[in-house]
Scaffold this motif. Structure first.
Motif, PDB file in Angstrom:
ATOM      1  N   ALA A 187      -2.227  14.319 -11.873  1.00  0.00           N
ATOM      2  CA  ALA A 187      -1.411  15.236 -12.670  1.00  0.00           C
ATOM      3  C   ALA A 187      -1.190  14.626 -14.052  1.00  0.00           C
ATOM      4  CB  ALA A 187      -0.091  15.524 -11.972  1.00  0.00           C
ATOM      5  N   GLU A 188      -2.243  14.572 -14.842  1.00  0.00           N
ATOM      6  CA  GLU A 188      -2.201  13.865 -16.129  1.00  0.00           C
ATOM      7  C   GLU A 188      -1.149  14.447 -17.069  1.00  0.00           C
ATOM      8  OE1 GLU A 188      -5.209  12.703 -19.841  1.00  0.00           O
ATOM      9  OE2 GLU A 188      -5.970  13.683 -18.029  1.00  0.00           O
ATOM     10  N   GLU A 189      -1.088  15.768 -17.187  1.00  0.00           N
ATOM     11  CA  GLU A 189      -0.142  16.379 -18.115  1.00  0.00           C
ATOM     12  C   GLU A 189       1.298  16.135 -17.689  1.00  0.00           C
ATOM     13  OE1 GLU A 189      -0.758  17.725 -21.076  1.00  0.00           O
ATOM     14  OE2 GLU A 189      -2.799  17.019 -20.714  1.00  0.00           O
ATOM     15  N   ALA A 190       1.567  16.272 -16.394  1.00  0.00           N
ATOM     16  CA  ALA A 190       2.924  16.016 -15.894  1.00  0.00           C
ATOM     17  C   ALA A 190       3.306  14.555 -16.101  1.00  0.00           C
ATOM     18  CB  ALA A 190       3.026  16.402 -14.426  1.00  0.00           C
ATOM     19  N   ASN A 191       2.376  13.652 -15.910  1.00  0.00           N
ATOM     20  CA  ASN A 191       2.671  12.235 -16.095  1.00  0.00           C
ATOM     21  C   ASN A 191       3.008  11.928 -17.557  1.00  0.00           C
ATOM     22  OD1 ASN A 191       2.353  11.559 -13.405  1.00  0.00           O
ATOM     23  ND2 ASN A 191       0.177  11.087 -13.623  1.00  0.00           N
ATOM     24  N   LYS A 192       2.299  12.561 -18.479  1.00  0.00           N
ATOM     25  CA  LYS A 192       2.598  12.359 -19.900  1.00  0.00           C
ATOM     26  C   LYS A 192       3.990  12.877 -20.243  1.00  0.00           C
ATOM     27  CE  LYS A 192      -2.165  12.665 -21.603  1.00  0.00           C
ATOM     28  NZ  LYS A 192      -3.121  13.476 -22.413  1.00  0.00           N
ATOM     29  N   ARG A 193       4.387  13.925 -19.572  1.00  0.00           N
ATOM     30  CA  ARG A 193       5.672  14.554 -19.880  1.00  0.00           C
ATOM     31  C   ARG A 193       6.844  13.784 -19.282  1.00  0.00           C
ATOM     32  NH1 ARG A 193       7.366  20.768 -18.148  1.00  0.00           N
ATOM     33  NH2 ARG A 193       9.535  20.653 -18.883  1.00  0.00           N
ATOM     34  N   PHE A 194       6.700  13.301 -18.043  1.00  0.00           N
ATOM     35  CA  PHE A 194       7.861  12.750 -17.330  1.00  0.00           C
ATOM     36  C   PHE A 194       7.876  11.233 -17.231  1.00  0.00           C
ATOM     37  CE2 PHE A 194       7.330  17.080 -15.521  1.00  0.00           C
ATOM     38  CZ  PHE A 194       8.531  17.605 -15.957  1.00  0.00           C
ATOM     39  N   PHE A 195       6.738  10.571 -17.444  1.00  0.00           N
ATOM     40  CA  PHE A 195       6.684   9.110 -17.383  1.00  0.00           C
ATOM     41  C   PHE A 195       6.265   8.586 -18.754  1.00  0.00           C
ATOM     42  CE2 PHE A 195       6.150  10.609 -13.082  1.00  0.00           C
ATOM     43  CZ  PHE A 195       6.933   9.737 -12.331  1.00  0.00           C
ATOM     44  N   PRO A 210       0.823  -1.216   0.000  1.00  0.00           N
ATOM     45  CA  PRO A 210       0.000   0.000   0.000  1.00  0.00           C
ATOM     46  C   PRO A 210       0.858   1.267   0.000  1.00  0.00           C
ATOM     47  CG  PRO A 210       0.163  -0.863   2.213  1.00  0.00           C
ATOM     48  CD  PRO A 210       0.853  -1.865   1.322  1.00  0.00           C
ATOM     49  N   VAL A 211       0.242   2.383  -0.321  1.00  0.00           N
ATOM     50  CA  VAL A 211       0.911   3.683  -0.243  1.00  0.00           C
ATOM     51  C   VAL A 211       1.169   4.017   1.222  1.00  0.00           C
ATOM     52  CG1 VAL A 211       0.684   6.163  -0.677  1.00  0.00           C
ATOM     53  CG2 VAL A 211      -0.099   4.522  -2.392  1.00  0.00           C
ATOM     54  N   VAL A 212       2.419   4.388   1.546  1.00  0.00           N
ATOM     55  CA  VAL A 212       2.773   4.697   2.928  1.00  0.00           C
ATOM     56  C   VAL A 212       3.355   6.097   3.082  1.00  0.00           C
ATOM     57  CG1 VAL A 212       3.087   2.313   3.681  1.00  0.00           C
ATOM     58  CG2 VAL A 212       5.014   3.554   2.637  1.00  0.00           C
ATOM     59  N   SER A 213       3.395   6.853   2.016  1.00  0.00           N
ATOM     60  CA  SER A 213       3.745   8.270   2.143  1.00  0.00           C
ATOM     61  C   SER A 213       3.390   8.999   0.868  1.00  0.00           C
ATOM     62  CB  SER A 213       5.234   8.468   2.464  1.00  0.00           C
ATOM     63  OG  SER A 213       6.024   8.398   1.308  1.00  0.00           O
ATOM     64  N   ILE A 214       2.974  10.241   1.048  1.00  0.00           N
ATOM     65  CA  ILE A 214       2.797  11.159  -0.073  1.00  0.00           C
ATOM     66  C   ILE A 214       3.623  12.396   0.238  1.00  0.00           C
ATOM     67  CG2 ILE A 214       1.197  12.657  -1.324  1.00  0.00           C
ATOM     68  CD1 ILE A 214      -0.973  10.578  -0.881  1.00  0.00           C
ATOM     69  N   GLN A 215       4.528  12.727  -0.670  1.00  0.00           N
ATOM     70  CA  GLN A 215       5.346  13.923  -0.536  1.00  0.00           C
ATOM     71  C   GLN A 215       5.207  14.750  -1.809  1.00  0.00           C
ATOM     72  OE1 GLN A 215       8.208  10.985   0.608  1.00  0.00           O
ATOM     73  NE2 GLN A 215       9.131  12.385   2.065  1.00  0.00           N
ATOM     74  N   PHE A 216       5.719  15.951  -1.776  1.00  0.00           N
ATOM     75  CA  PHE A 216       5.549  16.852  -2.916  1.00  0.00           C
ATOM     76  C   PHE A 216       6.900  17.276  -3.476  1.00  0.00           C
ATOM     77  CE2 PHE A 216       1.393  17.027  -1.071  1.00  0.00           C
ATOM     78  CZ  PHE A 216       0.543  17.251  -2.140  1.00  0.00           C
ATOM     79  N   THR A 217       6.911  17.453  -4.788  1.00  0.00           N
ATOM     80  CA  THR A 217       8.102  17.925  -5.463  1.00  0.00           C
ATOM     81  C   THR A 217       7.710  18.907  -6.558  1.00  0.00           C
ATOM     82  OG1 THR A 217      10.185  17.188  -6.469  1.00  0.00           O
ATOM     83  CG2 THR A 217       8.165  16.133  -7.249  1.00  0.00           C
ATOM     84  N   TYR A 218       8.719  19.487  -7.189  1.00  0.00           N
ATOM     85  CA  TYR A 218       8.513  20.427  -8.296  1.00  0.00           C
ATOM     86  C   TYR A 218       9.282  19.934  -9.509  1.00  0.00           C
ATOM     87  CZ  TYR A 218       6.490  23.897  -5.120  1.00  0.00           C
ATOM     88  OH  TYR A 218       5.686  24.562  -4.231  1.00  0.00           O
ATOM     89  N   ARG A 219       8.703  20.188 -10.694  1.00  0.00           N
ATOM     90  CA  ARG A 219       9.364  19.758 -11.931  1.00  0.00           C
ATOM     91  C   ARG A 219       9.361  20.857 -12.987  1.00  0.00           C
ATOM     92  NH1 ARG A 219      12.724  16.136 -11.978  1.00  0.00           N
ATOM     93  NH2 ARG A 219      12.086  14.948 -13.807  1.00  0.00           N
ATOM     94  N   GLY A 220       9.305  22.106 -12.554  1.00  0.00           N
ATOM     95  CA  GLY A 220       9.330  23.197 -13.510  1.00  0.00           C
ATOM     96  C   GLY A 220       7.979  23.528 -14.098  1.00  0.00           C
ATOM     97  N   THR A 221       6.906  22.996 -13.498  1.00  0.00           N
ATOM     98  CA  THR A 221       5.553  23.271 -13.982  1.00  0.00           C
ATOM     99  C   THR A 221       4.902  24.427 -13.231  1.00  0.00           C
ATOM    100  OG1 THR A 221       4.559  21.696 -12.434  1.00  0.00           O
ATOM    101  CG2 THR A 221       5.246  20.838 -14.580  1.00  0.00           C
TER     102      THR A 221
END
Length: 504
Positions: free
Chosen positions: A384-392, A170-181
């Motif tokens: 984050a559909e747009e970010a996912n298309k860009r980075f994954f 299961p998911v055991v943490s959610i953290q935040f980051t930045y990718r220039g968006t």
């Protein structure tokens, strides 16, 4: 070395240590006279925290935000949330209200665990409009007057509730980051994936366990602080040596006196201690023979790494590399050959590619973008559909980092190609800085950029174009009202645009 990878997660291992070595020290806080917590006491503390969560009707799958400084309470509540089947949302407690509103509004936790002072600072944010049903406050006098949606934890610490070991991944943490968006992206990590990441790291370093001492130098809200400096030592029975006053202490004395076996220092802190230790008088202090010092967060020049080793009388600082999206993926080995200036080689379970602009693999010695995949790499950002298309893409995380490899597979950093940078080992999104500057009514355009100084330390600069009357002071005040200190530009240049200079 025999593989350390297995299917039992870090909480399973913490349970095993607390049962086999209950009186072994889990946490030693150098800032508190009575700052010693055994593994048995830490587990009981986590069970108390779980009882408080139960009283507030937290259910499996609920998101619970931790907005706390590093310490026993942070660790105990993290273990309790995971042991309840809920999901910790781990937030930097130093965020400004502007920044906090963005991440809380995105994550929408049902409960926030924080301090009274931080609740007062963010009370308008920790509300039902952002999904927050309640706030649980630490260090509050029971007689204090609080709103209905906030409760002191001392009122709820009336019963222990056993932790439940997670099943599956299961998911055991959610953290935040930045990718220039220009906006934060939510990064979910899973139970076994976190465990596999620390196992892969462990294979490259001297074996750690009961009797090992880890000096905690990174904030636990950051992914490497959480995984390598909290989850890892607690899953092998090491002692966490904690302090908020390391910069005021003699690093050599701390490492020597407490027989530290592992720590991680960011480059700015290494430069700071290099300067201080160069002035230190007297003979070198004895260090643990297997002391390992690592650096991460941003690029560390090889001469700085070697200088700290000479000044302490130990081996040079080694480097590692990872992202919030991946946890550690590259590491210089203490057990094998460490190439000078490299970030390291892939840990077990990591695949990587270095590709050109057309996505084709480049030969050793050629610069390209680093792509990674493996169990420790997330599948994508939350909502984050747009970010996912860009980075994954095609199963690979496109890191945005330009690197090159030697013939033996050691990876060397060249530069970042995304509009992000590390300032004081903290992520800065240049678009976010520009967007805040553009909130000024006289600003027409803004451009943030990075220039390394003579010590290869990144410095942020900002150029703002606008109408006559726009001042550095006005932009500086606006930025400081919205952004954390490490995001504030070193210089601000104002350009009066001709087409606006005589506008009525």
């Amino acid at each position: 070395m025999e593989s350390l990878l297995c299917q039992d997660g870090f909480l399973h291992r913490f349970f095993g240590i607390s049962e086999s070595f209950p009186e072994h020290i889990a946490i030693r806080n150098l800032d508190v006279d009575t700052g010693v917590v055994t593994y048995r006491e830490l587990r009981l503390k986590a069970e108390q925290c779980n009882g408080a969560l139960g009283t507030l009707n937290i259910s499996p799958g609920d998101k619970v935000a931790l907005v706390l400084p590093s310490g026993v309470e942070f660790i105990a509540y993290f273990l309790a949330i995971v042991g309840r089947g809920a999901i910790p949302v781990i937030l930097n407690y130093k965020l400004t209200p502007f920044e906090m509103a963005s991440v809380v509004g995105s994550a929408r936790p049902v409960l926030v665990v924080t301090t009274a002072a931080l609740f007062e600072k963010h009370s308008e944010i920790f509300q039902l409009a952002n999904g927050v049903r309640h706030s649980l406050l630490l260090d509050v006098d029971e007689s204090s007057s609080l709103p209905e949606n906030a409760t002191p934890d001392v009122q709820l610490m009336c019963r222990n509730e056993p932790l439940v070991l997670p099943e599956g991944n299961p998911v055991v943490s959610i953290q935040f980051t930045y990718r220039g968006t220009g906006k934060p992206l939510a990064v979910p990590h899973r139970y076994l994936d976190v465990t596999h990441a620390i196992d892969g790291m462990h294979e490259h370093i001297h074996r750690q366990g009961v009797g090992s001492v880890h000096l905690v130098t990174l904030p636990l809200h950051a992914i490497f602080g959480l995984s390598a400096m909290m989850i890892f030592p607690l899953s092998v029975g090491a002692t966490l040596l904690m302090t908020d006053t390391l910069l005021n202490r003699d690093l050599a004395e701390v490492l020597s006196r407490h027989k530290v076996t592992y720590t991680c220092l960011v480059p700015d802190v290494i430069r700071y201690f290099n300067s201080r230790l160069a002035k230190r008088k007297g003979a070198l202090l004895p260090m643990h023979p297997q002391l390992m010092i690592y650096s991460g967060g941003s690029h560390l020049p090889a001469d700085e790494a070697e200088k700290l080793g000479r000044l302490l009388g130990c081996k040079p600082v080694l480097q590692g590399y990872g992202l919030t999206e991946s946890m550690p993926v590259l590491l210089q080995s203490t057990l094998g050959v460490a190439q000078r200036g490299a970030m390291g080689q892939p840990i077990r379970g990591v695949e990587l590619r270095v590709v050109d602009a057309q996505g084709q693999d480049v030969a050793p010695g050629r610069i390209g973008e680093l792509l990674v995949r493996g169990s420790m790499v997330i599948d994508g950002y939350d909502d984050a559909e747009e970010a996912n298309k860009r980075f994954f893409r095609d199963g690979w995380l496109h890191t945005g980092d330009l690197v090159w490899r030697d013939d033996d597979g050691h990876v060397f950093f060249y530069r970042q190609r995304l509009r992000i940078s590390k300032i004081k080992a903290q992520m800065v999104d240049l678009l976010e800085v520009e967007s805040v500057a553009m909130q000024h009514p006289d600003a027409v355009r803004a451009k943030a950029y990075i220039v390394p100084d003579h010590k290869e330390v990144n410095a942020l600069h900002l150029c703002v174009g606008g109408r006559a009357g726009l001042t550095q002071s006005a932009i500086s005040t606006l930025l400081s009202q919205h952004l954390s200190g490490f995001k504030l530009p070193k210089t601000i240049e104002i350009i009066v645009l001709k087409e606006h200079s005589h506008a009525s």
